[in-house]
Motif scaffolding. Structure first.
Motif, PDB file in Angstrom:
ATOM      1  N   PHE A  62       0.809  -1.210   0.000  1.00 14.13           N
ATOM      2  CA  PHE A  62       0.000   0.000   0.000  1.00 14.13           C
ATOM      3  C   PHE A  62       0.847   1.268   0.000  1.00 14.13           C
ATOM      4  O   PHE A  62       0.453   2.288   0.550  1.00 14.13           O
ATOM      5  CB  PHE A  62      -0.949  -0.016   1.197  1.00 14.13           C
ATOM      6  CG  PHE A  62      -1.877  -1.190   1.167  1.00 14.13           C
ATOM      7  CD1 PHE A  62      -2.912  -1.242   0.248  1.00 14.13           C
ATOM      8  CD2 PHE A  62      -1.701  -2.257   2.024  1.00 14.13           C
ATOM      9  CE1 PHE A  62      -3.765  -2.328   0.201  1.00 14.13           C
ATOM     10  CE2 PHE A  62      -2.552  -3.350   1.988  1.00 14.13           C
ATOM     11  CZ  PHE A  62      -3.580  -3.388   1.062  1.00 14.13           C
ATOM     12  N   ARG A  63       1.993   1.205  -0.647  1.00 15.44           N
ATOM     13  CA  ARG A  63       2.868   2.369  -0.749  1.00 15.44           C
ATOM     14  C   ARG A  63       2.241   3.406  -1.676  1.00 15.44           C
ATOM     15  O   ARG A  63       1.633   3.068  -2.687  1.00 15.44           O
ATOM     16  CB  ARG A  63       4.236   1.968  -1.284  1.00 15.44           C
ATOM     17  CG  ARG A  63       4.976   1.038  -0.336  1.00 15.44           C
ATOM     18  CD  ARG A  63       6.277   0.606  -0.916  1.00 15.44           C
ATOM     19  NE  ARG A  63       6.015  -0.322  -2.025  1.00 15.44           N
ATOM     20  CZ  ARG A  63       6.919  -0.713  -2.901  1.00 15.44           C
ATOM     21  NH1 ARG A  63       8.138  -0.244  -2.843  1.00 15.44           N
ATOM     22  NH2 ARG A  63       6.610  -1.557  -3.853  1.00 15.44           N
ATOM     23  N   LEU A  64       2.416   4.663  -1.333  1.00 17.80           N
ATOM     24  CA  LEU A  64       1.845   5.735  -2.150  1.00 17.80           C
ATOM     25  C   LEU A  64       2.419   5.747  -3.562  1.00 17.80           C
ATOM     26  O   LEU A  64       1.683   6.009  -4.512  1.00 17.80           O
ATOM     27  CB  LEU A  64       2.083   7.092  -1.493  1.00 17.80           C
ATOM     28  CG  LEU A  64       1.121   7.454  -0.372  1.00 17.80           C
ATOM     29  CD1 LEU A  64       1.525   8.792   0.248  1.00 17.80           C
ATOM     30  CD2 LEU A  64      -0.311   7.513  -0.860  1.00 17.80           C
ATOM     31  N   ASN A  65       3.713   5.474  -3.704  1.00 15.12           N
ATOM     32  CA  ASN A  65       4.296   5.532  -5.051  1.00 15.12           C
ATOM     33  C   ASN A  65       3.694   4.459  -5.958  1.00 15.12           C
ATOM     34  O   ASN A  65       3.513   4.678  -7.154  1.00 15.12           O
ATOM     35  CB  ASN A  65       5.819   5.456  -5.014  1.00 15.12           C
ATOM     36  CG  ASN A  65       6.339   4.134  -4.497  1.00 15.12           C
ATOM     37  OD1 ASN A  65       5.673   3.433  -3.759  1.00 15.12           O
ATOM     38  ND2 ASN A  65       7.560   3.809  -4.882  1.00 15.12           N
ATOM     39  N   ILE A  66       3.337   3.303  -5.415  1.00 13.82           N
ATOM     40  CA  ILE A  66       2.679   2.269  -6.225  1.00 13.82           C
ATOM     41  C   ILE A  66       1.300   2.755  -6.654  1.00 13.82           C
ATOM     42  O   ILE A  66       0.909   2.619  -7.813  1.00 13.82           O
ATOM     43  CB  ILE A  66       2.560   0.943  -5.438  1.00 13.82           C
ATOM     44  CG1 ILE A  66       3.936   0.314  -5.280  1.00 13.82           C
ATOM     45  CG2 ILE A  66       1.614  -0.026  -6.130  1.00 13.82           C
ATOM     46  CD1 ILE A  66       3.940  -0.935  -4.404  1.00 13.82           C
ATOM     47  N   PHE A  67       0.572   3.349  -5.714  1.00 16.27           N
ATOM     48  CA  PHE A  67      -0.771   3.852  -6.020  1.00 16.27           C
ATOM     49  C   PHE A  67      -0.709   4.949  -7.079  1.00 16.27           C
ATOM     50  O   PHE A  67      -1.503   4.952  -8.031  1.00 16.27           O
ATOM     51  CB  PHE A  67      -1.442   4.358  -4.746  1.00 16.27           C
ATOM     52  CG  PHE A  67      -2.808   4.913  -4.971  1.00 16.27           C
ATOM     53  CD1 PHE A  67      -3.856   4.084  -5.354  1.00 16.27           C
ATOM     54  CD2 PHE A  67      -3.056   6.264  -4.810  1.00 16.27           C
ATOM     55  CE1 PHE A  67      -5.125   4.600  -5.563  1.00 16.27           C
ATOM     56  CE2 PHE A  67      -4.318   6.783  -5.019  1.00 16.27           C
ATOM     57  CZ  PHE A  67      -5.358   5.947  -5.400  1.00 16.27           C
ATOM     58  N   LEU A  68       0.226   5.879  -6.934  1.00 19.09           N
ATOM     59  CA  LEU A  68       0.347   6.961  -7.910  1.00 19.09           C
ATOM     60  C   LEU A  68       0.702   6.424  -9.289  1.00 19.09           C
ATOM     61  O   LEU A  68       0.202   6.920 -10.297  1.00 19.09           O
ATOM     62  CB  LEU A  68       1.375   7.995  -7.445  1.00 19.09           C
ATOM     63  CG  LEU A  68       0.970   8.813  -6.214  1.00 19.09           C
ATOM     64  CD1 LEU A  68       2.104   9.745  -5.798  1.00 19.09           C
ATOM     65  CD2 LEU A  68      -0.313   9.588  -6.451  1.00 19.09           C
ATOM     66  N   ASN A  69       1.558   5.413  -9.348  1.00 13.15           N
ATOM     67  CA  ASN A  69       1.890   4.802 -10.643  1.00 13.15           C
ATOM     68  C   ASN A  69       0.668   4.149 -11.278  1.00 13.15           C
ATOM     69  O   ASN A  69       0.517   4.161 -12.499  1.00 13.15           O
ATOM     70  CB  ASN A  69       3.015   3.787 -10.487  1.00 13.15           C
ATOM     71  CG  ASN A  69       4.356   4.453 -10.293  1.00 13.15           C
ATOM     72  OD1 ASN A  69       4.567   5.585 -10.707  1.00 13.15           O
ATOM     73  ND2 ASN A  69       5.264   3.763  -9.637  1.00 13.15           N
ATOM     74  N   LYS A  70      -0.217   3.589 -10.465  1.00 13.49           N
ATOM     75  CA  LYS A  70      -1.434   2.963 -10.996  1.00 13.49           C
ATOM     76  C   LYS A  70      -2.430   3.998 -11.518  1.00 13.49           C
ATOM     77  O   LYS A  70      -3.286   3.679 -12.332  1.00 13.49           O
ATOM     78  CB  LYS A  70      -2.092   2.102  -9.922  1.00 13.49           C
ATOM     79  CG  LYS A  70      -1.309   0.844  -9.619  1.00 13.49           C
ATOM     80  CD  LYS A  70      -1.996   0.009  -8.553  1.00 13.49           C
ATOM     81  CE  LYS A  70      -1.218  -1.263  -8.275  1.00 13.49           C
ATOM     82  NZ  LYS A  70      -1.893  -2.106  -7.281  1.00 13.49           N
TER      83      LYS A  70
END
Length: 132
Positions: A62-70
């Motif tokens: 649930f890292r923010l950078n993963i979410f932003l990439n999605k």
């Protein structure tokens, strides 16, 4: 949601511990370690939960950078139609908080999750206001 709830409790506890005008409050605070313990416990959980958002560990999903990439074009959530410039602005805000994020990592690793021997040397540079 949980971090928001904790933050509100931290604010209430901090205010309660700061206010010494009321004689009964001052006596209760002096006699009971409950308030100090509650404050430390809430902060400990807040640090651990916030670190999950900024972690660099592959296992943290649930890292923010993963979410932003999605959210970016070609990502799983591209249908949300959030502009690339907006996402870049969010990434810049996160990059601007690099020192505070590093302090969260140090607090999480050396004080809150593992309690290293030198935990007294770790200084908290993150305020409740910055966690908003």
């Amino acid at each position: 949601m949980f971090c928001f709830w904790l933050k509100n409790h931290l604010i209430l506890l901090s205010a309660y511990l700061r206010d010494k005008d009321d004689e009964d409050r001052a006596y209760i605070k002096g006699m009971s370690s409950f308030f100090q313990f509650s404050l430390r416990l809430c902060w400990r959980v807040t640090v651990i939960e916030l670190w999950k958002l900024f972690s660099t560990s592959i296992g943290d999903k649930f890292r923010l950078n993963i979410f932003l990439n999605k959210l970016k074009p070609g990502g799983v959530y591209e249908h949300a139609v959030i502009s690339f410039n907006r996402i870049k602005a969010w990434e810049e805000v996160i990059a601007g908080e690099k020192d505070n994020i590093e302090n969260l990592r140090i607090q999480r690793n050396n004080v809150n999750a593992h309690k290293d021997l030198d935990h007294d040397t770790v200084t908290n540079t993150v305020s409740l206001k910055k966690t908003e």
